[in-house]
Design a protein around this motif. Structure first.
Motif, PDB file in Angstrom:
ATOM      1  N   ASN A  65      28.075  66.666 -51.810  1.00 23.65           N
ATOM      2  CA  ASN A  65      28.048  66.398 -53.254  1.00 23.65           C
ATOM      3  C   ASN A  65      26.668  65.932 -53.710  1.00 23.65           C
ATOM      4  O   ASN A  65      26.538  65.057 -54.571  1.00 23.65           O
ATOM      5  CB  ASN A  65      29.109  65.356 -53.623  1.00 23.65           C
ATOM      6  CG  ASN A  65      30.517  65.848 -53.350  1.00 23.65           C
ATOM      7  OD1 ASN A  65      30.819  67.030 -53.530  1.00 23.65           O
ATOM      8  ND2 ASN A  65      31.379  64.951 -52.899  1.00 23.65           N
ATOM      9  N   ASP A  99      27.608  71.698 -49.097  1.00 24.38           N
ATOM     10  CA  ASP A  99      27.817  71.955 -50.523  1.00 24.38           C
ATOM     11  C   ASP A  99      27.850  73.448 -50.859  1.00 24.38           C
ATOM     12  O   ASP A  99      28.338  73.833 -51.926  1.00 24.38           O
ATOM     13  CB  ASP A  99      26.730  71.268 -51.353  1.00 24.38           C
ATOM     14  CG  ASP A  99      26.939  69.758 -51.444  1.00 24.38           C
ATOM     15  OD1 ASP A  99      28.036  69.290 -51.072  1.00 24.38           O
ATOM     16  OD2 ASP A  99      26.008  69.054 -51.871  1.00 24.38           O
ATOM     17  N   LYS A 115      31.752  74.870 -50.899  1.00 25.91           N
ATOM     18  CA  LYS A 115      32.771  74.111 -51.637  1.00 25.91           C
ATOM     19  C   LYS A 115      33.976  74.961 -52.003  1.00 25.91           C
ATOM     20  O   LYS A 115      35.115  74.545 -51.840  1.00 25.91           O
ATOM     21  CB  LYS A 115      32.151  73.511 -52.902  1.00 25.91           C
ATOM     22  CG  LYS A 115      31.554  72.144 -52.716  1.00 25.91           C
ATOM     23  CD  LYS A 115      31.123  71.567 -54.054  1.00 25.91           C
ATOM     24  CE  LYS A 115      30.578  70.156 -53.883  1.00 25.91           C
ATOM     25  NZ  LYS A 115      30.156  69.573 -55.173  1.00 25.91           N
ATOM     26  N   TYR A 119      37.032  70.990 -46.974  1.00 21.36           N
ATOM     27  CA  TYR A 119      36.254  72.182 -47.311  1.00 21.36           C
ATOM     28  C   TYR A 119      36.765  73.387 -46.518  1.00 21.36           C
ATOM     29  O   TYR A 119      36.908  74.484 -47.062  1.00 21.36           O
ATOM     30  CB  TYR A 119      34.775  71.966 -46.990  1.00 21.36           C
ATOM     31  CG  TYR A 119      34.078  70.961 -47.867  1.00 21.36           C
ATOM     32  CD1 TYR A 119      33.198  71.371 -48.870  1.00 21.36           C
ATOM     33  CD2 TYR A 119      34.264  69.595 -47.688  1.00 21.36           C
ATOM     34  CE1 TYR A 119      32.534  70.455 -49.670  1.00 21.36           C
ATOM     35  CE2 TYR A 119      33.609  68.664 -48.482  1.00 21.36           C
ATOM     36  CZ  TYR A 119      32.754  69.099 -49.477  1.00 21.36           C
ATOM     37  OH  TYR A 119      32.107  68.189 -50.270  1.00 21.36           O
TER      38      TYR A 119
END
Length: 359
Positions: A184, A214, A217, A276
């Motif tokens: 994040n 990231d 995601k 994830y």
């Protein structure tokens, strides 16, 4: 969709130690001494056995094979990293403390110098987790120099890809690349590589996660590679849905049942990124083409579900061998060939491992 095939409950948080090389053997000795004061749990012998078994697994994961019946003594072994060089000398000093909850080692060959340590008691190590907020300033990072940018350019990785992935350098040592591990947008861990001696290390006591987290995601298809430069190579080829494992590959495949999440110390990063990974329906395992890379692919597939895993077949370099990894393909054959290699991945099938390749 749940991808972890044996344990559907949300995993416990379990954090393994950093693999940062230790430059001074005396510092290991001091830390060992601090832990020897704890007496073995004689009232709970099963706990002591589990503790030793857990540490033995960690030691075997890095390629060290030794006798666990002589705690408190120093023994000399063959270093699995340098194999003793041309003289095949036994240069690895190995020690397990009297309580069998801590092991340390160091190779005394000048050309190698590999040193590290492992702990049996993962719960105690988790309590030492460094949860402080990490920033580029606190880690003393700065933008890549012209020399390091050229280092990546030689590997066909552009400044744009480097900047997007926040690849930096240590301000205190401009020969050291810093790969920032983010979740994040916040730095969770940082892994370093010295381009002169090729040594790797990580921040101590940090949470283990996948590199490039990231970028996956919302990914339904995820590519998993064995190193940060391979992750960057995939992105250079237009394949951003890629992550790298943080710790490289184990040396042997486990012949045992999968451990529960709180005992699966070698693959903590998978459980820490479970939310994830659960969103994906397909994993493309693009680990290195050498033997440890095959071992890593097998261990990943066991945890992610083999029916959802595909394996990359690296292109042939010549009649005798194939390219080893994503960056070799990018450098020698180009981005198009790397994309084709991923597109041509085959449904995963377990290789035929012999007895010496199992633990």
């Amino acid at each position: 969709m749940q991808l972890f095939v044996r344990y559907q409950a949300h995993p416990l948080s379990l954090f393994s130690r950093s693999t940062k090389p230790i430059s001074h053997f005396h510092s290991i000795r001091f830390f060992t001494h601090a832990r020897i004061s704890r007496e073995p749990d004689l009232k709970n012998p099963e706990k002591e056995v589990d503790k030793l078994s857990e540490m033995k697994q960690k030691i075997e994961d890095v390629g060290i094979s030794c006798d666990f019946t002589s705690p408190g003594q120093y023994i000399i072994l063959t270093c699995p990293k340098c194999k003793g060089g041309r003289s095949l000398e036994r240069s690895l000093s190995f020690h397990i403390n009297q309580n069998k909850d801590f092991a340390m080692w160091r190779c005394f060959r000048m050309e190698c110098g590999w040193a590290d340590r492992v702990f049996a008691d993962c719960v105690n190590q988790a309590n030492k987790l460094d949860l402080s907020r990490k920033t580029e300033e606190s880690l003393r990072l700065e933008p890549l120099s012209h020399e390091l940018t050229a280092y990546f350019a030689d590997r066909m990785i552009s400044e744009e890809v480097l900047q997007k992935n926040s690849v930096m350098q240590l301000s205190t040592d401009q020969d050291v690349i810093a790969f920032t591990y983010k979740r994040n947008g916040e730095i969770i861990n940082c892994k370093y590589r010295n381009i002169i001696n090729k040594k790797f290390w990580q921040e101590k006591g940090t949470e283990k996660i996948l590199y490039g987290l990231d970028d996956i995601k919302e990914a339904d298809e995820i590519i998993i590679v064995e190193g940060e430069i391979d992750k960057l190579s995939m992105e250079q080829a237009g394949l951003a849905n890629c992550v790298s494992v943080p710790d490289g590959a184990p040396q042997k495949v486990s012949s045992k049942e999968l451990p529960s999440p709180d005992k699966d110390s070698r693959f903590t990063y998978l459980w820490n990124c479970k939310d994830y990974l659960d969103k994906a329906s397909k994993f493309i395992l693009a680990t290195d083409g050498d033997w440890p890379g095959q071992v890593l692919a097998e261990e990943l597939a066991r945890r992610l579900g083999k029916e959802r895993c595909w394996l990359v077949q690296w292109p042939k370099k010549d009649e005798l061998c194939c390219y080893k990894d994503a960056n070799e393909v990018l450098k020698n054959l180009g981005a198009g060939a790397l994309r084709d290699t991923i597109d041509n991945a085959v449904l995963y099938q377990t290789p035929n491992f012999n007895a010496r390749q199992l633990k």
